[in-house]
Design an enzyme around this catalytic site. Structure first.
Site, mmCIF file in Angstrom:
data_model
loop_
_atom_site.group_PDB
_atom_site.id
_atom_site.type_symbol
_atom_site.label_atom_id
_atom_site.label_comp_id
_atom_site.label_asym_id
_atom_site.label_seq_id
_atom_site.Cartn_x
_atom_site.Cartn_y
_atom_site.Cartn_z
ATOM 1 N N PHE A 18 -60.425 -42.757 -9.336
ATOM 2 C CA PHE A 18 -61.414 -43.068 -8.292
ATOM 3 C C PHE A 18 -62.759 -43.468 -8.902
ATOM 4 O O PHE A 18 -63.242 -44.590 -8.708
ATOM 5 C CB PHE A 18 -61.502 -41.848 -7.362
ATOM 6 N N ASP A 38 -55.687 -45.181 -19.384
ATOM 7 C CA ASP A 38 -55.309 -44.247 -18.317
ATOM 8 C C ASP A 38 -53.803 -44.019 -18.407
ATOM 9 O O ASP A 38 -53.053 -44.939 -18.716
ATOM 10 C CB ASP A 38 -55.672 -44.849 -16.953
ATOM 11 N N GLY A 43 -54.541 -41.512 -11.460
ATOM 12 C CA GLY A 43 -55.146 -42.820 -11.201
ATOM 13 C C GLY A 43 -54.072 -43.807 -10.761
ATOM 14 O O GLY A 43 -52.880 -43.515 -10.835
ATOM 15 N N ASN A 106 -59.866 -36.100 -29.126
ATOM 16 C CA ASN A 106 -59.416 -37.431 -29.574
ATOM 17 C C ASN A 106 -60.479 -38.501 -29.337
ATOM 18 O O ASN A 106 -60.701 -39.377 -30.181
ATOM 19 C CB ASN A 106 -58.124 -37.824 -28.852
ATOM 20 N N TYR A 152 -59.256 -26.265 -15.042
ATOM 21 C CA TYR A 152 -60.231 -27.367 -14.937
ATOM 22 C C TYR A 152 -61.622 -26.880 -15.336
ATOM 23 O O TYR A 152 -62.267 -27.487 -16.200
ATOM 24 C CB TYR A 152 -60.225 -27.879 -13.496
ATOM 25 N N ARG A 193 -58.665 -33.554 -1.416
ATOM 26 C CA ARG A 193 -60.082 -33.180 -1.297
ATOM 27 C C ARG A 193 -60.508 -33.208 0.169
ATOM 28 O O ARG A 193 -59.877 -33.850 1.005
ATOM 29 C CB ARG A 193 -60.954 -34.178 -2.058
HETATM 30 N N1 UDP Z 1 -61.516 -27.998 2.222
HETATM 31 C C1 UDP Z 1 -61.182 -27.845 3.567
HETATM 32 N N2 UDP Z 1 -60.145 -28.586 4.045
HETATM 33 C C2 UDP Z 1 -59.446 -29.471 3.298
HETATM 34 C C3 UDP Z 1 -59.802 -29.615 1.927
HETATM 35 C C4 UDP Z 1 -60.840 -28.853 1.420
HETATM 36 O O1 UDP Z 1 -61.788 -27.066 4.303
HETATM 37 O O2 UDP Z 1 -58.530 -30.104 3.824
HETATM 38 C C5 UDP Z 1 -62.643 -27.222 1.688
HETATM 39 C C6 UDP Z 1 -62.359 -26.500 0.370
HETATM 40 O O3 UDP Z 1 -61.804 -25.231 0.601
HETATM 41 C C7 UDP Z 1 -63.752 -26.438 -0.244
HETATM 42 C C8 UDP Z 1 -64.419 -27.705 0.244
HETATM 43 O O4 UDP Z 1 -63.681 -28.123 1.386
HETATM 44 O O5 UDP Z 1 -64.465 -25.327 0.247
HETATM 45 C C9 UDP Z 1 -64.427 -28.831 -0.785
HETATM 46 O O6 UDP Z 1 -63.124 -28.931 -1.295
HETATM 47 P P1 UDP Z 1 -62.649 -30.093 -2.258
HETATM 48 O O7 UDP Z 1 -61.192 -29.874 -2.481
HETATM 49 O O8 UDP Z 1 -63.060 -31.418 -1.737
HETATM 50 O O9 UDP Z 1 -63.410 -29.893 -3.642
HETATM 51 P P2 UDP Z 1 -64.165 -28.692 -4.371
HETATM 52 O O10 UDP Z 1 -65.593 -28.887 -4.036
HETATM 53 O O11 UDP Z 1 -63.644 -27.376 -3.854
HETATM 54 O O12 UDP Z 1 -63.862 -28.904 -5.802
#
Ligand code: UDP
Length: 318
Positions: A18, A38, A43, A106, A152, A193
């Site tokens: 992205f 990549d 990706g 690397n 991560y 996300r």
């Molecule tokens: N979240 C949510 N519903 C979804 C996906 C994520 O409520 O379908 C919440 C998740 O629990 C977090 C926030 O949204 O509190 C952001 O989540 P994301 O996975 O985007 O990334 P993070 O900031 O946690 O790395």
């Protein structure tokens, strides 16, 4: 090291993802030669379709865990190679950790051989579930070292260590940025996300999946603003120490859902699910360092506008 040329040979590791694909497009527009590396694990080659015809663009399918052999000159290296959404990086946690640590090793070796400047795309996740807010670069974080997100979080923290030690021990010209939540075109609709989930769910007539009560906060940066920050961090006279790049406008996940419903239909319902383990309760960047060091850098695209552009993109791909 000072860079004098106007056209650089640039390697973007993770360039089909992205952020990487948006960065590759911008670097080509600025007149540079770009080699994208990549392994296409998260990706997509589709993200590169508009770039493939460009004579200054080339693509190498390679996982950065493997040694990287490149014949040509390299001036700049961006290390964005890692799965980045929580569900994706937890699918193969050992590989995620190794991609960040061994991949950074690397690429740092490549930078050392080529006398190139190298940037690490680190993350706000190095702050874990922060006990202070907003988070400035001096905060060391509150990170679980052995939880589901650790592959991560700790992978990026170890990568930061490697970058700092390559700079101190071998004088490699390093940059570190800590990227906060970013959204925009070329996000995977299925990366899990919150922004991509909510938009995809709204566009396909499903309920928005709210994890927990939605009171947890995030701050969302449009990808073009991030890319502008990444380009500026690679300039001369930027320090080797970490720099936050994010939007300081903190909001709850509930507020994000409300905004997406306002844009796509107020009758869209919510579905509540449990909060994932170690999900940070607050996240918001202090961007004073970036603004001071990067010529006044601040986000320029507001959330309504950025979401509208992202919705247009998702309408075409789902
Ligand atoms: N979240 C949510 N519903 C979804 C996906 C994520 O409520 O379908 C919440 C998740 O629990 C977090 C926030 O949204 O509190 C952001 O989540 P994301 O996975 O985007 O990334 P993070 O900031 O946690 O790395």
């Amino acid at each position: 090291m000072k860079l004098n040329s106007v056209s650089y040979h640039i390697v973007v590791a993770g360039g089909a993802g992205f952020i990487g694909s948006n960065l590759c497009g911008r670097l080509l527009k600025d007149g540079h030669r770009v080699l994208c590396i990549d392994d296409l694990s998260t990706g997509s080659i589709k993200n590169l379709d508009p770039l493939m015809e460009h004579e200054a663009f080339s693509f190498m399918k390679n996982n950065v865990i493997e040694p990287i052999r490149i014949e040509q000159d390299v001036d700049l290296i961006y290390n964005l190679a890692s799965p980045a959404s929580p569900p994706m990086y937890q699918q193969d946690p050992v590989r995620t950790f190794m991609t960040n640590v061994w991949g950074s090793f690397n690429l740092l070796e490549l930078a050392r051989r080529k006398d190139a400047r190298i940037l690490l795309a680190s993350t706000s996740e190095v702050y874990g579930d922060p006990l202070v807010s907003p988070q400035s670069e001096t905060y060391w974080g509150n990170v679980n070292p052995n939880g589901l997100r650790s592959c991560y979080d700790e992978g990026k923290r170890a990568a930061e260590t490697l970058f700092c030690d390559y700079q101190r021990e071998y004088n490699v010209d390093t940059r570190i940025v800590r990227i906060f939540n970013t959204y925009g075109p070329n996000m995977r609709y299925d990366d899990g996300r919150v922004v991509s989930n909510f938009i995809t769910q709204a566009l396909t007539g499903r309920r928005l999946t709210m994890y927990g009560d939605g009171a947890q906060t995030r701050a969302f940066l449009y990808v073009d603003d991030l890319v502008e920050g990444l380009v500026r961090v690679m300039g001369d006279d930027v320090p080797h120490t970490p720099i936050n790049l994010g939007n300081p406008h903190e909001m709850s996940v509930n507020e994000l859902a409300t905004m997406i419903r306002e844009l796509l239909g107020a009758d869209i319902e919510l579905e509540f699910d449990s909060l994932p383990s170690d999900d940070p309760r607050r996240r918001c960047p202090d961007i004073t360092t970036a603004t001071d060091l990067l010529g006044g850098w601040v986000p320029s695209v507001c959330l309504e506008e950025g979401l509208a552009r992202t919705i247009d993109y998702f309408k075409k791909v789902i």
